[in-house]
Every structure is written in C-alpha cells, then in structure tokens.
Motif scaffolding. Structure first.
Motif, PDB file in Angstrom:
ATOM      1  N   GLY A  89     -35.863  51.009   3.144  1.00  0.00           N
ATOM      2  CA  GLY A  89     -36.024  50.040   4.221  1.00  0.00           C
ATOM      3  C   GLY A  89     -35.065  50.330   5.363  1.00  0.00           C
ATOM      4  O   GLY A  89     -33.845  50.306   5.180  1.00  0.00           O
ATOM      5  N   ALA A  90     -35.615  50.620   6.518  1.00  0.00           N
ATOM      6  CA  ALA A  90     -34.777  50.954   7.669  1.00  0.00           C
ATOM      7  C   ALA A  90     -34.273  49.693   8.346  1.00  0.00           C
ATOM      8  O   ALA A  90     -34.888  48.631   8.267  1.00  0.00           O
ATOM      9  CB  ALA A  90     -35.567  51.803   8.669  1.00  0.00           C
ATOM     10  N   GLU A  91     -33.154  49.850   9.012  1.00  0.00           N
ATOM     11  CA  GLU A  91     -32.599  48.722   9.770  1.00  0.00           C
ATOM     12  C   GLU A  91     -33.494  48.453  10.974  1.00  0.00           C
ATOM     13  O   GLU A  91     -33.879  49.363  11.693  1.00  0.00           O
ATOM     14  CB  GLU A  91     -31.181  49.060  10.221  1.00  0.00           C
ATOM     15  N   SER A  92     -33.840  47.186  11.189  1.00  0.00           N
ATOM     16  CA  SER A  92     -34.697  46.830  12.317  1.00  0.00           C
ATOM     17  C   SER A  92     -33.873  46.088  13.356  1.00  0.00           C
ATOM     18  O   SER A  92     -32.663  45.902  13.204  1.00  0.00           O
ATOM     19  CB  SER A  92     -35.870  45.970  11.846  1.00  0.00           C
ATOM     20  N   ASP A  93     -34.535  45.654  14.407  1.00  0.00           N
ATOM     21  CA  ASP A  93     -33.838  44.927  15.464  1.00  0.00           C
ATOM     22  C   ASP A  93     -33.266  43.629  14.904  1.00  0.00           C
ATOM     23  O   ASP A  93     -33.965  42.882  14.213  1.00  0.00           O
ATOM     24  CB  ASP A  93     -34.810  44.639  16.605  1.00  0.00           C
ATOM     25  N   PRO A  94     -32.002  43.347  15.177  1.00  0.00           N
ATOM     26  CA  PRO A  94     -31.356  42.168  14.572  1.00  0.00           C
ATOM     27  C   PRO A  94     -31.875  40.856  15.156  1.00  0.00           C
ATOM     28  O   PRO A  94     -32.203  40.766  16.340  1.00  0.00           O
ATOM     29  CB  PRO A  94     -29.880  42.377  14.907  1.00  0.00           C
ATOM     30  N   HIS A 130     -33.228  43.152   8.537  1.00  0.00           N
ATOM     31  CA  HIS A 130     -34.310  43.581   7.650  1.00  0.00           C
ATOM     32  C   HIS A 130     -33.783  44.322   6.421  1.00  0.00           C
ATOM     33  O   HIS A 130     -34.067  43.924   5.295  1.00  0.00           O
ATOM     34  CB  HIS A 130     -35.329  44.462   8.384  1.00  0.00           C
ATOM     35  N   SER A 131     -33.033  45.391   6.608  1.00  0.00           N
ATOM     36  CA  SER A 131     -32.532  46.147   5.468  1.00  0.00           C
ATOM     37  C   SER A 131     -31.355  45.439   4.795  1.00  0.00           C
ATOM     38  O   SER A 131     -31.034  45.726   3.642  1.00  0.00           O
ATOM     39  CB  SER A 131     -32.105  47.553   5.894  1.00  0.00           C
ATOM     40  N   GLU A 132     -30.726  44.503   5.494  1.00  0.00           N
ATOM     41  CA  GLU A 132     -29.614  43.726   4.949  1.00  0.00           C
ATOM     42  C   GLU A 132     -29.436  42.486   5.816  1.00  0.00           C
ATOM     43  O   GLU A 132     -29.851  42.461   6.976  1.00  0.00           O
ATOM     44  CB  GLU A 132     -28.323  44.551   4.920  1.00  0.00           C
ATOM     45  N   ILE A 133     -28.840  41.447   5.238  1.00  0.00           N
ATOM     46  CA  ILE A 133     -28.586  40.237   6.012  1.00  0.00           C
ATOM     47  C   ILE A 133     -27.112  39.848   5.880  1.00  0.00           C
ATOM     48  O   ILE A 133     -26.465  40.137   4.867  1.00  0.00           O
ATOM     49  CB  ILE A 133     -29.490  39.059   5.585  1.00  0.00           C
ATOM     50  N   ASP A 157     -38.559  34.459   3.946  1.00  0.00           N
ATOM     51  CA  ASP A 157     -39.016  35.522   4.848  1.00  0.00           C
ATOM     52  C   ASP A 157     -39.582  34.913   6.131  1.00  0.00           C
ATOM     53  O   ASP A 157     -40.763  35.074   6.462  1.00  0.00           O
ATOM     54  CB  ASP A 157     -40.062  36.387   4.143  1.00  0.00           C
ATOM     55  N   PHE A 158     -38.726  34.238   6.884  1.00  0.00           N
ATOM     56  CA  PHE A 158     -39.160  33.451   8.038  1.00  0.00           C
ATOM     57  C   PHE A 158     -39.868  34.281   9.104  1.00  0.00           C
ATOM     58  O   PHE A 158     -40.710  33.772   9.835  1.00  0.00           O
ATOM     59  CB  PHE A 158     -37.960  32.721   8.652  1.00  0.00           C
ATOM     60  N   LEU A 159     -39.532  35.557   9.214  1.00  0.00           N
ATOM     61  CA  LEU A 159     -40.161  36.406  10.221  1.00  0.00           C
ATOM     62  C   LEU A 159     -41.384  37.141   9.676  1.00  0.00           C
ATOM     63  O   LEU A 159     -41.966  37.973  10.367  1.00  0.00           O
ATOM     64  CB  LEU A 159     -39.146  37.427  10.769  1.00  0.00           C
ATOM     65  N   LEU A 160     -41.774  36.824   8.434  1.00  0.00           N
ATOM     66  CA  LEU A 160     -42.932  37.454   7.805  1.00  0.00           C
ATOM     67  C   LEU A 160     -42.839  38.978   7.904  1.00  0.00           C
ATOM     68  O   LEU A 160     -43.787  39.662   8.275  1.00  0.00           O
ATOM     69  CB  LEU A 160     -44.231  36.960   8.468  1.00  0.00           C
ATOM     70  N   GLU A 161     -41.667  39.510   7.585  1.00  0.00           N
ATOM     71  CA  GLU A 161     -41.406  40.946   7.749  1.00  0.00           C
ATOM     72  C   GLU A 161     -41.311  41.675   6.416  1.00  0.00           C
ATOM     73  O   GLU A 161     -40.780  42.772   6.341  1.00  0.00           O
ATOM     74  CB  GLU A 161     -40.112  41.150   8.541  1.00  0.00           C
ATOM     75  N   LYS A 162     -41.821  41.052   5.354  1.00  0.00           N
ATOM     76  CA  LYS A 162     -41.789  41.651   4.013  1.00  0.00           C
ATOM     77  C   LYS A 162     -40.357  41.941   3.580  1.00  0.00           C
ATOM     78  O   LYS A 162     -40.039  43.036   3.120  1.00  0.00           O
ATOM     79  CB  LYS A 162     -42.608  42.946   3.974  1.00  0.00           C
ATOM     80  N   LEU A 163     -39.509  40.966   3.715  1.00  0.00           N
ATOM     81  CA  LEU A 163     -38.120  41.126   3.294  1.00  0.00           C
ATOM     82  C   LEU A 163     -38.054  41.309   1.785  1.00  0.00           C
ATOM     83  O   LEU A 163     -38.735  40.608   1.035  1.00  0.00           O
ATOM     84  CB  LEU A 163     -37.296  39.897   3.680  1.00  0.00           C
ATOM     85  N   SER A 164     -37.228  42.232   1.345  1.00  0.00           N
ATOM     86  CA  SER A 164     -37.020  42.424  -0.084  1.00  0.00           C
ATOM     87  C   SER A 164     -36.108  41.324  -0.617  1.00  0.00           C
ATOM     88  O   SER A 164     -35.098  40.983  -0.001  1.00  0.00           O
ATOM     89  CB  SER A 164     -36.384  43.794  -0.344  1.00  0.00           C
TER      90      SER A 164
END
Length: 1011
Positions: free
Chosen positions: A665-670, A706-709, A736-743
């Motif tokens: 999982g790559a880091e996405s825009d924060p 995305h990859s970490e919180i 998963d409030f942004l519906l981004e398939k958070l692990s």
C-alpha cells in the motif's frame, strides 16, 4: 408557479420532496433569467459530450495547468481573470468562478471548481457563473467537482482556500454597483462562527447584535476587540483570533492594539469597560433570537430525480444503489441540505448546462439559504455523494481513460494553446524515506502471555510470525531524547499475546508520561520507519510463545517453527543495507518470484537464487542476510533458468511462479480529520488545506495517509479520551470514511502534542515553538496576536541530527551494531553519557579527548550573565550539574525500560593532569565512575501531588498571582519544561547542583568556590 401555459422547449418539471411541482416555462415572452436564450444555446445531444471552440471561453485557455488557485469575475456576462493581488477579496454584487488545482501523489492534477454568488449579484450573472463552471469543467476533461457557493453559506472546502476568512465588501460591477472606494475607517461589528474554518458576517453595530453563543469582533480605528460569548467554545475563540489578525494586517497595516473581552466579566478590567463604552455602557444581553439561518431544514427523505426529455421524474426504488444511475442521463439527488447533480459520461455539454441551471433554480425556489449544490461526473463521484447510497461498488468500470481530456487537449493544441497541464502527469518516482534518526538505541521484548522477555542484541531483529513483540527505540531529537514504543503482531500470533503486548506497551508509555510515540504494527504492513530502525529484519515461520504452541495443539496444526537444520526458504527484499528483510515462505516453487532473490537451506546445503529481474544490489542483500541466517557456510549460487536438480528437488519440483513485484500500500495524499468519540461512536470532520494551526490542543486529530494513520492528541485532551486514542485509530480504519479500502492492519501511530516525530511533522510547515506553548488554544493564539509572532524558545541543541537515510557515514561494522560494545548481553547505547561529555568539556584538555566522540554542546547555566568570571562559573556549574545527575541512588527495583548504564571503557584516554588539585581529584573520580543514563535525558519528573502553574503567575510581581502555595519554593510549581526554559537545567540537576555545591564549597579555589 404553473400559469397553465404548455411549454414548448425547454420545459422542466421538478418535484420537491413535499411534491410541490415547479415548472420552468419558455412560452412566455420573458424567460427565467437563468434560462435566458442568449445564454443557453441548444444543440442536438449526442452519445458523448460535444466539444467545440464555441463551448470554450477564451478566458479559460490555459486554465488548470499549474497548481494553485485561479479566479474569474463575471463582467458583462463574460469571465474576466482577476489579479492575484485581489484573491480573497470578493464583492457582494458580483459572481465569481474559482478553480483550485492540486497535484496528487499519483502525478495527476485534481480540479475543484466553485462559483461564488454575492448576496446582491443579479440572477443573470449567477446564471452565467453556473454555465461557465460547466464549460470550464469541459475544458479540463469533464472530471472536476463543481460547487455552488452562496455568500454567508460557503462550504468549508471553499473557505479553506482563503484562510483565515473572507470578508465580502459592498459593491460590484453589474446592476449599477460600484466598488467601494477607500474611505475613513468605520467602526464595524462582525460575527464569527466555526471551529475549523470561520464564517465571518458583518452585522449592525448595535448591542442587540451581541449574544452569548457567538464570537464578535469590534473593529475600531485604534483597537480591535474580540468579544467571546460565554457559550462559545475555546476552539471557536482561537479561530476567531485568526480573523482578528487578518483585520489587523489588512485594515490597520498591523499597527493597532488587540483586546479580548469575556462575556460575563462585566467591568472587571479597563478593556472590558472600553468595549462596552462603544455600546453606551454595559447592559445584560438578550437570549439569542432564532433566525432563518439558524433553523435547520427538517430532515427530509433523500429523493433521486431523473432528467428525462426536459422534465424531472422521481426515481422509485426501495433503496439507493449505483445501478439506478444511467450513463446517458443526468440526475438530481435531493438530500435536503445537500443537492447533488450527477452527470453521466455520455451526456452532452448542453444537457449538463440545462441540468445545472435547473438545479440552481430548484434550490433558489425552496428558499434554503444553507443548501449546497455539488455537481459530480460519473466515475469521479465524491465520497460524500457515494456515502448517500446504500450500495456502491468499490470500483465502477467507466470508459474514461484520457478520452475527454485528450480530445480537449488536442483541440486546444491545434489552436496554439499550451496543453501540458491538461494531460495526466507522470507519477513521481520517489524512494520512501524513514524521516527518523537511525543511529539510536533499540530494545526488543518477546511477549509470552502476561510476561515479556528482553531479547539479546544478536536476536533483536529476528521475529517469529506466531509471536508478538514490543520494541522501544530512543534517538536524539532537536533538544531532547525522543522515544518510539511499538508493538509488532505476527500474522499467526494469538489474541492473548496481542492484548498483553498492547497492555504492556501502554504501561511503558504511561511510565514515561505519555511522551513516547506509540506504534501498532502488523506483519506484512510494516512502515519504512520500522524497517530502518531494525535494518536487517528477519521473520521466521512459527512461534515460541506458549499461546501459539497451545493454539496449534488445540487445532491439531503442524508446528512450522523454524529450525536451523530443517528446510527453509527466505525471500530477501529491501532497498539497501539499512533496510533489508528476509521473510520465510513456504519451501515450494510457487513461492519464488522473478523480482526477488532467495535463500534456501536444508541441513548443510545452502543455495541462493537470483530472479531474472533482480539487480546486483538485490543480490548483495542476499549475501548480507546469509551472514545472519547461515554464517560461515558456503552457498551455491543459482540463477533463474539455470538451477541445479538438487535445488528443484528441495522445493518439490518445478512449478509456475510469479514475476511481478509484491506491491505494498503506497502512501497517498494526506487527509486531516478532527475526531469526536462518545459512547463508542466515532465522528470525524475533514479539515481541508490543513496546516499546523488546525491542530487544536483540546482535540484529537487523525492524519490519514492510507498506508498508515497518525492519531494526534492535544495536551488539553482529558485523560479519559486520551486513553481511547488507540481505539479511535482502530475505529477510523474500520469505518474507512474516505472509502479508500483502508487495511484494518495499517500502522497506527499515537502522538502526544509537543512530541511530534519528524515522520509526522513532514506533512506540515512545522514550528516546534507553537507545540511547546502553554495554555489552551485561545490563550496561545492571543499571545501570538498580541506579540506579533510566536514566542521563541531558547533551547540548546542536543546534537546535530543525522541525515534521515541512516548511517551512510558510519563504518560498515558500526552499521551492523549501534553499540560501543558488541556483547550480546548489553543493550545498545550510543556511547559516552551526556553527563560524561559535559564534565569532560570542562575538565579534560582538548588533546586528551576521545576523538571518536563529537565535542558536546554545553549551554550556559545562566544565559544572562555576561562577565568572564560568571561565564566560567556557568560552564563549570553545568558540568557539575550534569555529573551530579548521575550520582543519584538507584531507582527502586522494577522492570528496566530504558538503557541504564555503561561502564567507561578502560582504554579511554585519561584526562591530562592539571596543576589544580581539585581538578585532579575530579578527574580521578571520573575514571572510576559508572555513567548512568537518565530515564529521559535532560528531563526530570515533576514533583508528585503538586499543581503546575505558569511562570507568570508564580512571580512576586504577578498581577494574577497564585495563592495557597509555599512561597519559599515557588520554582517547584513550574512544569519540567518551563523550569528548564527559565533556569537552563532540569529540576533534579538544579537541586543536585545546590547540594553538591554546598558539599564542595570549601574545597573549590577562586570564583568556583563562590557557590
């Protein structure tokens, strides 16, 4: 509204949820302004959005090619770009189109388009703004989200572009309006509302405008007053102060006084009396009267309306699902406050224009000033829109590719327009950086039920997938030692061990006053920081804990625990010597991958296998990992396609295997969220275009990458909510409030305000002085506004931070062990104690210094002293203070958490003898010392049971002095941090210094005896 005429074209029949019919008739001699024939040119609808130069206003050519904001004002029914110096300045009689372009980590450009309507703008101009917004979206490829913004009810996203606020001015270019000219300063009264962004509205300058619920700003010629209603929150008050600063800078050139007036203080101080004097004296405020803006729209059922042949039809359905939306049509989703216009990919530009205009007319007719209209394109729906549906697939197959944007770009290119920004940019290829000093001290414990066992240094990087581990890492920060305490859960670890690991790690964090960053990490989801700390990381199959052994016995599962003489296959991965891993996988051919190197061993046979897609760097990592897994054994190199028979026999024969690299999982825009947690329910609010000032000390925030919180906890958060920080992080991943398939197994970091690590602050333009301030959010902001800047903290630097890449300048041998001693029984330490360094700086001669240890940085004990003698005294006093802090009696018997001691090496150079007998005595004592590390270098515990007060309230001359304290021990009521700031040393060092000074006073020569 229907006068009985049968419309010809266009005709729209909209149905409000209360079933009131609204007709738009074109048979009359006068159209509704938004449907003026001059503005709405009809063309035959096709199967795809038509593009022509007629549809592209020349003012939009080149728009959206660069990151930033672009603004056009509607003048004579045409968009006219305004100068950047006027950005954020809006006039009530005008309409504007605003384009926000953002660069995503993927390399693509995201566009958000807003059209802002002043309260006095004409309907004609409002209609043009709506149309031009659709046209601008078409020019950008038909992907932008479009927002209708009405003065006084703007979306938080829109206001975030113009922080801290917008204050529309009277005037305009249409309907006879003229922009107000600069004139003599007028006293004005504004009301401020909002916790994250501020809605500012000018209200009549009268006492009747004030109330107890809101915050008001009175802008006079020489002073700005902020009146805080008694029912307003601290966060609202703090945000309103940003508006005060804006008014001060914009309308007073930064030269005027600022005063805060608290509701209910009556005439307690001169500034309060001065404030009420503008209103003719104090009088009780009436209870706030409800107005149209405060009345919430009744909760109405969500309705889906479809545009069909010029009319709207209610879509009947038991539940809202994605399947109800047809790509060839436009829809209106009426949610009461929010109205979404959904446009299918195959709708024409004119259909979109007409649909958008109809939606505007509907909302205007309903007289809901707070209603927002958000227009989305199929395939690019917002999270808010998708969340309104009971069922929405994770991904929808929409044939968008670069078709729409490419066609527009090709068309504009033929016209000689630079189209670089219209096409998707290539993703930036960046190696992830750890953003942490990798030269610190590491300790690791393996969890076994309710116990934990400290691992010897030689085993610190060897984990088992059936076990749980606790690790503690300390490293040098800017001015203090920083700590990271985390848990690692193997994929096959048992719940009992996981719960125990969390509990024991939490106790370790609590014992250090919640200063360490806490991390929760799962196998196969490790972040770059974790790998960089461990450097050479190995995961074996199986487990050693009693819980794991019991589980596999109950389930009658085979014990896969790794044995040195058994058959084992390891996949080797990583980016270099400071970030490499060996993961044990099933010893079968399908476990191979052409993009990796492997180690295979069985008994005395050892093989290395290099995939055809690997590099020489990858193959070098295999040799390094062999030194750990199978040291001193000769290996047989195998290349893909040229393997030996024995190699395949050990793997059970040849078989197909993949060649693609495993994608993590790559880091996405924060994204930053403010959190409210009550009765087990988590509610979040997104903060757009965030900065450090958005982190309020009273609240908990989540930074989602995305990859970490990251869960950030303010200093003023109560202890109950602070203890829920981990639960809040888990709930966030679950929802998963942004519906981004958070692990659900993404890393979670818990960070306390004032102890933010570099891998968190990199997302902000960070000012450490702000996070170190005392008081609540309002008190901090008030200090900044009154002082004109953030108070600077004079903190001595502990040491120059190393580069975040790790230890590239350190010899290879040191890279493999960060200890001055290679004994496996001793925990890692960086070297000589700070106490030893401080003492050596004063008493050792320069040519006798151990050159492998950098010269220490010693701050003056009394910075205000300027005489040579006092400077010399301060230097030696600092050395003695540092030394005496190590003379303390041992701590009570308890579990060791921090590295405690290291004997000074007997080979260390002895201090050069000096003529001064006292110095000689000191030097001889140093050689025999066992230097001990403090629990937290440079930080002493606050005295238990004593309240903490700010320095200003403890001084004799304070106007708000604290009562009921021991006036002979005022310094004991300071916090450790403020004590260090004011006295230049910790509390323990201060008292030890005084005690030690009395003991040696008679034996010290010259000025040094003047203690």
């Amino acid at each position: 509204m229907n006068d009985g005429h049968r419309p010809t074209f266009p005709s729209f029949s909209l149905y409000h949820p209360l079933k009131a019919e609204i007709n738009f008739d074109s048979t009359k001699g006068h159209f509704s302004p938004i449907f003026n024939p001059k503005l709405w040119k009809t063309v035959k609808a096709g199967n795809s959005m038509a593009v022509s130069m007629r549809d592209l206003d020349p003012a939009f050519q080149g728009a959206g090619q660069k990151v930033g904001t672009e603004i056009w004002r509607i003048e004579n029914f045409r968009p006219v770009p305004i100068s950047k110096s006027s950005y954020g300045k809006f006039f009530t009689g005008d309409s504007y189109v605003i384009l926000k372009t953002t660069a995503l980590k993927s390399g693509a450009l995201r566009h958000d388009i807003h059209y802002w309507l002043g309260k006095d703008t004409s309907q004609d101009e409002a209609g043009v703004a709506a149309i031009k917004t659709v046209e601008l979206d078409a020019a950008l490829g038909g992907r932008a989200v479009q927002y209708r913004e009405v003065q006084g009810h703007e979306t938080e996203k829109f206001l975030s572009y113009f922080k801290p606020c917008i204050i529309p001015q009277e005037g305009g270019v249409a309907s006879g309006f003229k922009h107000a000219e600069a004139e003599e300063h007028q006293t004005r009264l504004y009301v401020c509302k909002g916790k994250h962004v501020v809605h500012v509205k000018e209200v009549p300058f009268a006492r009747s405008s004030l109330n107890h619920d809101d915050i008001f700003i009175l802008d006079t010629k020489s002073k700005i007053f902020q009146f805080n209603g008694s029912n307003s929150s601290i966060q609202e008050r703090a945000k309103a102060l940003e508006v005060v600063q804006y008014i001060k800078d914009t309308y007073h050139d930064g030269k005027c006084e600022v005063a805060a007036v608290e509701d209910g203080k009556l005439m307690a101080d001169a500034e309060t009396g001065e404030f009420w004097g503008f209103f003719g004296g104090f009088a009780p405020l009436p209870r706030k009267a409800a107005n149209d803006e405060d009345i919430l729209t009744d909760a109405l059922p969500t309705r889906l309306l479809r545009f069909e042949k010029g009319q709207t039809e209610l879509v009947e359905a038991d539940s809202l699902t994605r399947e109800l939306l047809d790509t060839n049509k436009c829809y209106l989703l009426d949610c009461g406050i929010e109205h979404f216009v959904w446009m299918g990919r195959n709708t024409s530009l004119d259909e979109r224009k007409i649909t958008s205009g109809a939606a505007d007319e509907l909302v205007r007719s309903l007289d809901h000033p707070k209603s927002h209209i958000i227009r989305v394109i199929e395939g690019f729906e917002t999270v808010m829109f998708r969340a309104k549906f009971d069922s929405w697939p994770q991904s929808t197959d929409v044939a968008v590719s670069e078709d729409g944007r490419g066609k527009v770009a090709a068309l504009l290119k033929r016209q000689g327009v630079n189209v670089k920004g219209l096409l998707k940019a290539a993703p930036a290829k960046e190696e992830p950086q750890p953003y942490i000093d990798c030269t610190g001290n590491l300790q690791v414990w393996r969890v076994n039920g309710q116990e934990k066992t400290l691992l010897p240094e030689s085993d610190q990087s060897k984990f088992y997938g059936g076990d749980c581990y606790i690790f503690q890492y300390s490293y040098p920060g800017e001015d203090k030692e920083e700590y990271l305490i985390g848990t690692w859960f193997g994929k096959k670890s048992v719940e009992e061990d996981r719960g125990s690991a969390i509990s024991q790690a939490s106790k370790m964090v609590e014992s250090l006053k919640f200063l360490p960053v806490q991390a929760r990490i799962y196998e196969e989801n490790e972040p770059i920081q974790f790998f960089s700390i461990f450097q050479r990381f190995i995961v074996f199959k199986g487990g050693l804990s009693d819980g794991y052994k019991k589980y596999i016995a109950e389930k009658e599962l085979p014990d896969e625990t790794y044995t040195e003489d058994g058959i084992a296959l390891f996949r080797v991965q990583g980016s270099g010597p400071e970030n490499m891993q060996a993961i044990q996988v099933e010893p079968v051919a399908p476990s191979l991958n052409s993009s990796y190197c492997y180690i295979l061993h069985s008994g005395s046979s050892v093989f290395t296998w290099s995939g055809s897609l690997t590099t020489s760097e990858d193959q070098e990592l295999v040799e390094r990992q062999l030194d750990v897994i199978k040291p001193n054994m000769q290996s047989k190199a195998q290349k893909e396609g040229a393997e030996s028979e024995q190699f395949w026999e050990l793997l059970g024969g040849k078989s197909e295997y993949p060649s693609q690299k495993i994608v993590r999982g790559a880091e996405s825009d924060p994204h930053l969220f403010s959190c409210t947690f009550s009765k087990g329910e988590l509610k979040v609010t997104e903060i757009y275009n965030f900065n450090q000032d958005d982190l309020m000390t009273e609240d908990i925030f989540i930074l989602d990458c995305h990859s970490e919180i990251f869960v950030w906890v303010g200093q003023q958060v109560d202890s109950k909510n602070r203890m829920h920080a981990s639960t809040i992080g888990e709930k966030f991943l679950e929802h998963d409030f942004l519906l981004e398939k958070l692990s659900r197994e993404a890393p979670i970091y818990i960070i306390m305000e004032g102890n933010e690590p570099p891998f968190f602050t990199r997302f902000f333009t960070w000012d450490s002085a702000k996070s170190a301030m005392h008081g609540n959010s309002f008190q901090r902001k008030l200090a900044i506004v009154k002082n004109g800047r953030t108070p600077t903290l004079d903190k001595p630097k502990r040491r120059t931070p190393v580069s975040y890449g790790g230890r590239s300048a350190v010899p290879e041998k040191s890279q493999r062990s960060r200890s001055v001693s290679f004994s496996p029984d001793r925990v890692r330490v960086r070297g000589r104690s700070p106490a030893f360094n401080a003492l050596a700086a004063t008493f050792e001669s320069s040519n006798a210094r151990n050159l492998s240890t950098p010269p220490p940085v010693v701050g003056k004990l009394y910075p205000k002293s300027v005489t040579p003698d006092s400077a010399k005294l301060a230097s030696r006093s600092a050395a003695i203070a540092a030394l005496t802090s190590t003379f303390e009696k041992p701590a009570p018997a308890r579990e060791t958490i921090i590295p405690r001691s290291l004997k000074v090496s007997p080979e260390a150079p002895k201090p050069k003898p000096e003529t001064n007998t006292m110095d000689n005595s000191m030097s001889s004592r140093i050689e025999a010392l066992t230097i001990q590390e403090d629990v937290k270098e440079g930080e002493a515990d606050d005295e238990e049971g004593l309240p903490i007060y700010p320095y200003e309230r403890l001084t004799i001359s304070s106007t708000d002095a604290v009562t009921e304290i021991d006036v002979t021990r005022r310094e004991t009521y300071l916090s450790s941090e403020e004590f260090r700031e004011k006295f230049g040393m910790t509390k323990d060092a201060f008292y030890n210094f005084l005690q030690f000074g009395l003991q040696i006073k008679e034996g010290l020569p010259g000025n040094f005896g003047g203690l």
